[in-house]
Write a protein that holds these residues in place. Structure first.
Motif, PDB file in Angstrom:
ATOM      1  N   ALA A  78     110.031 113.588  14.743  1.00  0.00           N
ATOM      2  CA  ALA A  78     110.157 113.699  16.254  1.00  0.00           C
ATOM      3  C   ALA A  78     109.079 113.626  16.781  1.00  0.00           C
ATOM      4  CB  ALA A  78     110.458 115.881  15.590  1.00  0.00           C
ATOM      5  N   PRO A  79     107.903 114.126  18.450  1.00  0.00           N
ATOM      6  CA  PRO A  79     107.090 114.097  18.987  1.00  0.00           C
ATOM      7  C   PRO A  79     106.361 115.801  17.938  1.00  0.00           C
ATOM      8  CG  PRO A  79     108.775 114.081  20.554  1.00  0.00           C
ATOM      9  CD  PRO A  79     108.953 113.708  19.015  1.00  0.00           C
ATOM     10  N   GLY A  80     105.092 115.540  17.773  1.00  0.00           N
ATOM     11  CA  GLY A  80     104.562 115.922  16.933  1.00  0.00           C
ATOM     12  C   GLY A  80     104.607 116.223  15.658  1.00  0.00           C
ATOM     13  N   GLU A  81     105.885 115.660  15.126  1.00  0.00           N
ATOM     14  CA  GLU A  81     106.421 115.909  13.471  1.00  0.00           C
ATOM     15  C   GLU A  81     105.432 114.938  12.531  1.00  0.00           C
ATOM     16  OE1 GLU A  81     110.125 116.424  11.245  1.00  0.00           O
ATOM     17  OE2 GLU A  81     110.433 115.236  12.471  1.00  0.00           O
ATOM     18  N   THR A  82     105.188 115.253  11.779  1.00  0.00           N
ATOM     19  CA  THR A  82     104.139 114.470  10.955  1.00  0.00           C
ATOM     20  C   THR A  82     104.361 114.016   9.744  1.00  0.00           C
ATOM     21  OG1 THR A  82     102.348 115.942   9.775  1.00  0.00           O
ATOM     22  CG2 THR A  82     101.508 115.386  12.373  1.00  0.00           C
ATOM     23  N   THR A  83     103.764 112.940   9.069  1.00  0.00           N
ATOM     24  CA  THR A  83     104.149 112.527   8.025  1.00  0.00           C
ATOM     25  C   THR A  83     104.031 113.516   6.999  1.00  0.00           C
ATOM     26  OG1 THR A  83     103.498 110.021   8.364  1.00  0.00           O
ATOM     27  CG2 THR A  83     103.234 110.438   5.992  1.00  0.00           C
ATOM     28  N   SER A  84     103.050 114.289   6.838  1.00  0.00           N
ATOM     29  CA  SER A  84     103.117 115.371   6.373  1.00  0.00           C
ATOM     30  C   SER A  84     103.846 116.469   6.281  1.00  0.00           C
ATOM     31  CB  SER A  84     101.829 115.918   6.359  1.00  0.00           C
ATOM     32  OG  SER A  84     101.766 116.894   7.270  1.00  0.00           O
ATOM     33  N   ASP A  85     104.620 116.877   7.402  1.00  0.00           N
ATOM     34  CA  ASP A  85     105.541 117.807   7.343  1.00  0.00           C
ATOM     35  C   ASP A  85     107.448 116.784   6.758  1.00  0.00           C
ATOM     36  OD1 ASP A  85     104.908 119.238   9.213  1.00  0.00           O
ATOM     37  OD2 ASP A  85     104.575 118.017  10.919  1.00  0.00           O
ATOM     38  N   LEU A  86     107.125 115.251   6.427  1.00  0.00           N
ATOM     39  CA  LEU A  86     108.554 114.617   6.189  1.00  0.00           C
ATOM     40  C   LEU A  86     108.026 115.555   4.471  1.00  0.00           C
ATOM     41  CD1 LEU A  86     108.442 111.824   8.358  1.00  0.00           C
ATOM     42  CD2 LEU A  86     109.419 113.485   8.838  1.00  0.00           C
ATOM     43  N   ALA A  87     106.971 114.896   4.505  1.00  0.00           N
ATOM     44  CA  ALA A  87     106.633 114.651   2.836  1.00  0.00           C
ATOM     45  C   ALA A  87     106.910 116.344   2.293  1.00  0.00           C
ATOM     46  CB  ALA A  87     105.342 114.821   2.478  1.00  0.00           C
ATOM     47  N   ALA A  88     106.872 117.129   3.600  1.00  0.00           N
ATOM     48  CA  ALA A  88     106.558 118.723   2.635  1.00  0.00           C
ATOM     49  C   ALA A  88     108.214 119.286   2.555  1.00  0.00           C
ATOM     50  CB  ALA A  88     106.208 119.477   3.927  1.00  0.00           C
ATOM     51  N   HIS A  89     109.155 118.824   3.780  1.00  0.00           N
ATOM     52  CA  HIS A  89     110.367 118.646   3.311  1.00  0.00           C
ATOM     53  C   HIS A  89     110.781 118.218   2.296  1.00  0.00           C
ATOM     54  CE1 HIS A  89     111.092 121.067   7.295  1.00  0.00           C
ATOM     55  NE2 HIS A  89     110.552 119.163   7.690  1.00  0.00           N
ATOM     56  N   ALA A  90     110.629 116.800   2.430  1.00  0.00           N
ATOM     57  CA  ALA A  90     111.122 116.724   1.092  1.00  0.00           C
ATOM     58  C   ALA A  90     110.624 117.020  -0.954  1.00  0.00           C
ATOM     59  CB  ALA A  90     111.053 114.905   0.648  1.00  0.00           C
ATOM     60  N   ALA A  91     109.298 117.578  -0.613  1.00  0.00           N
ATOM     61  CA  ALA A  91     108.630 118.212  -1.790  1.00  0.00           C
ATOM     62  C   ALA A  91     109.548 118.997  -2.394  1.00  0.00           C
ATOM     63  CB  ALA A  91     107.236 118.855  -1.037  1.00  0.00           C
ATOM     64  N   LEU A  92     109.868 119.804  -1.109  1.00  0.00           N
ATOM     65  CA  LEU A  92     110.045 121.130  -1.662  1.00  0.00           C
ATOM     66  C   LEU A  92     111.555 121.982  -1.886  1.00  0.00           C
ATOM     67  CD1 LEU A  92     108.909 123.898   1.607  1.00  0.00           C
ATOM     68  CD2 LEU A  92     108.009 123.800  -0.715  1.00  0.00           C
ATOM     69  N   ARG A  93     112.685 119.885  -1.518  1.00  0.00           N
ATOM     70  CA  ARG A  93     113.612 119.945  -1.663  1.00  0.00           C
ATOM     71  C   ARG A  93     113.609 119.552  -3.521  1.00  0.00           C
ATOM     72  NH1 ARG A  93     116.627 117.433   3.798  1.00  0.00           N
ATOM     73  NH2 ARG A  93     116.512 119.471   4.771  1.00  0.00           N
ATOM     74  N   ALA A  94     112.773 118.347  -4.098  1.00  0.00           N
ATOM     75  CA  ALA A  94     112.644 117.914  -5.081  1.00  0.00           C
ATOM     76  C   ALA A  94     112.222 119.502  -5.590  1.00  0.00           C
ATOM     77  CB  ALA A  94     111.542 117.106  -5.661  1.00  0.00           C
ATOM     78  N   LEU A  95     111.733 120.332  -5.608  1.00  0.00           N
ATOM     79  CA  LEU A  95     110.878 121.090  -6.109  1.00  0.00           C
ATOM     80  C   LEU A  95     112.395 121.947  -6.789  1.00  0.00           C
ATOM     81  CD1 LEU A  95     107.336 121.893  -5.179  1.00  0.00           C
ATOM     82  CD2 LEU A  95     108.239 121.636  -7.455  1.00  0.00           C
ATOM     83  N   ALA A  96     112.852 122.800  -5.727  1.00  0.00           N
ATOM     84  CA  ALA A  96     113.926 122.989  -6.172  1.00  0.00           C
ATOM     85  C   ALA A  96     115.027 122.115  -7.239  1.00  0.00           C
ATOM     86  CB  ALA A  96     114.722 123.684  -4.573  1.00  0.00           C
ATOM     87  N   ASP A  97     115.112 121.135  -7.085  1.00  0.00           N
ATOM     88  CA  ASP A  97     116.464 120.851  -7.783  1.00  0.00           C
ATOM     89  C   ASP A  97     115.568 120.786  -8.944  1.00  0.00           C
ATOM     90  OD1 ASP A  97     118.350 119.123  -8.505  1.00  0.00           O
ATOM     91  OD2 ASP A  97     116.370 117.796  -8.353  1.00  0.00           O
ATOM     92  N   ALA A  98     114.417 121.069  -9.533  1.00  0.00           N
ATOM     93  CA  ALA A  98     114.010 121.502 -10.680  1.00  0.00           C
ATOM     94  C   ALA A  98     113.664 122.566 -10.688  1.00  0.00           C
ATOM     95  CB  ALA A  98     112.681 120.686 -10.466  1.00  0.00           C
ATOM     96  N   GLY A  99     114.256 123.330 -10.295  1.00  0.00           N
ATOM     97  CA  GLY A  99     113.725 124.643 -10.135  1.00  0.00           C
ATOM     98  C   GLY A  99     112.398 125.500 -10.802  1.00  0.00           C
TER      99      GLY A  99
END
Ligand code: ACO
Length: 329
Positions: free
Chosen positions: A47-68
């Motif tokens: 989205a306008p204003g959404e950056t690579t680090s925003d995408l990265a942060a979403h994926a990272a938090l999901r991976a961390l939650a998956d690992a507990g």
């Protein structure tokens, strides 16, 4: 020596969808041409204003939650990207701040091979005893570097992110990694300007040198030549045979490249994962996005042997052979 194994997986795709029909109204192309030549039907746009680090942060938090795990549990954060938010600070530092991780953080840039290179860094740090929990992220918003008046490239790319949590343990998850680079072939696929070699200027913008330029046929020939060699090298190092690969997960660049690699390795096409139809080429994100789709689809089980294949600008290539150790989600 501690071994590296994958204990968490997560991914993220932005909401906006750009279809082949949308592209038909932007450049002289057709859904039929794009599907036949690439296999791509739609891709996502940040989205306008959404950056690579925003995408990265979403994926990272999901991976961390998956690992507990929590962000504070991470002791090294590596982001593979070639569309960093800024030249500096690194996208890894920006991502760490966004998720609340306080650990060493670094970007790895090997274009579409970035994720395999980043996984290699994580594996080395764990095996050397320098880290126990590494967050490895592949994230790209390459559509920001695409010339949407150039039909030869604008139909290919999409945005997204994927992440692995890689942890030290007794069980060997990452079995072998084979990496390569041929820097003499940098002109095959490049963004010529806006780095130190050719800073931004009115002339650069007029010539559209700030965008991706690619010799598609050369990339194609390179990929189908080096990838089977790289897969065989990693298999030889691990003592496994090609028939023992349950899933080959190649970088999602072009369906015809995936099919040719499968044929050259003698692997049935149904064991070569593809989601390119709905993601397009998401560069560093494509491998972890694909692994997350396989995992979420309950296709990975403890003991599954998975081959992760990257290739891209540089020219670079990489293959990681992984034994899955997680229960299906
Ligand atoms: N729509 C319609 N026609 C097109 C389009 C389009 N989107 N793009 C190109 N054409 C035309 C060309 O102009 C050419 O026309 P001409 O014969 O009149 O000159 C014709 O189609 C054939 O062009 P080719 O380039 O020969 O097409 P090809 O079959 O090689 O397919 C493609 C092009 C899809 C890019 C292919 O070469 C490919 O996928 N290569 C690999 C690219 C890749 O994987 N890149 C990503 C690497 S990832 C990274 O590191 C960033």
């Amino acid at each position: 020596m501690p071994h590296a194994r994958i204990t968490g997986v997560g991914s993220y795709l932005p909401d906006a969808i750009l279809t082949n029909a949308d592209l038909e109204s932007m450049v002289d192309t057709s859904d039929e041409w794009i599907v036949t030549r690439t296999g791509i039907r739609e891709r996502r746009l940040a989205a306008p204003g959404e950056t690579t680090s925003d995408l990265a942060a979403h994926a990272a938090l999901r991976a961390l939650a998956d690992a507990g795990l929590e962000p504070r549990d991470v002791d090294l954060l590596v982001v593979g990207t070639s569309s960093p938010d800024k030249i500096f600070p690194s996208t890894a530092c920006i991502t760490a701040a966004k998720i609340g991780a306080a650990c060493p953080a670094v970007d790895v840039m090997a274009a579409c091979t970035s994720f395999v290179y980043a996984l290699h860094h994580a594996t080395c740090a764990i095996e050397a005893g320098r880290a126990r929990t590494v967050l490895v992220i592949g994230a790209d918003a390459l559509t920001r570097h695409v010339d949407f008046t150039d039909r030869t490239t604008c139909v290919l790319f999409g945005d997204g992110a994927g992440a692995f949590v890689v942890q030290a343990g007794d069980e060997q998850g990452v079995l072998a990694i084979d990496l390569g680079a041929d820097g003499t072939r940098g002109d095959v696929l490049e963004i010529p300007a806006c780095g130190a070699a050719m800073p931004a200027s009115e002339e650069v913008l007029a010539k559209r040198f700030q965008f991706i330029r690619m010799n598609g046929q050369e990339v194609f020939k390179f990929a189908v030549r080096v990838i089977p060699q790289s897969v065989k090298a990693a298999l030889a190092a691990s003592g496994l045979a090609v028939e023992q690969i349950d899933w080959l997960v190649p970088h999602q660049a072009n369906q015809r490249i995936l099919d040719t690699i499968a044929d050259r390795l003698g692997l049935p096409h149904e064991r070569v994962f593809s989601n390119i139809a709905t993601t397009g080429n998401t560069s560093a994100a494509s491998i972890p996005l694909a692994v997350d789709a396989l995992y979420t689809g309950r296709n990975l089980h403890p003991g599954s042997v998975v081959g992760l294949v990257g290739f891209g600008a540089g020219l670079t290539w990489g293959y990681a052979l992984v034994r899955w150790t997680k229960e299906a989600r």
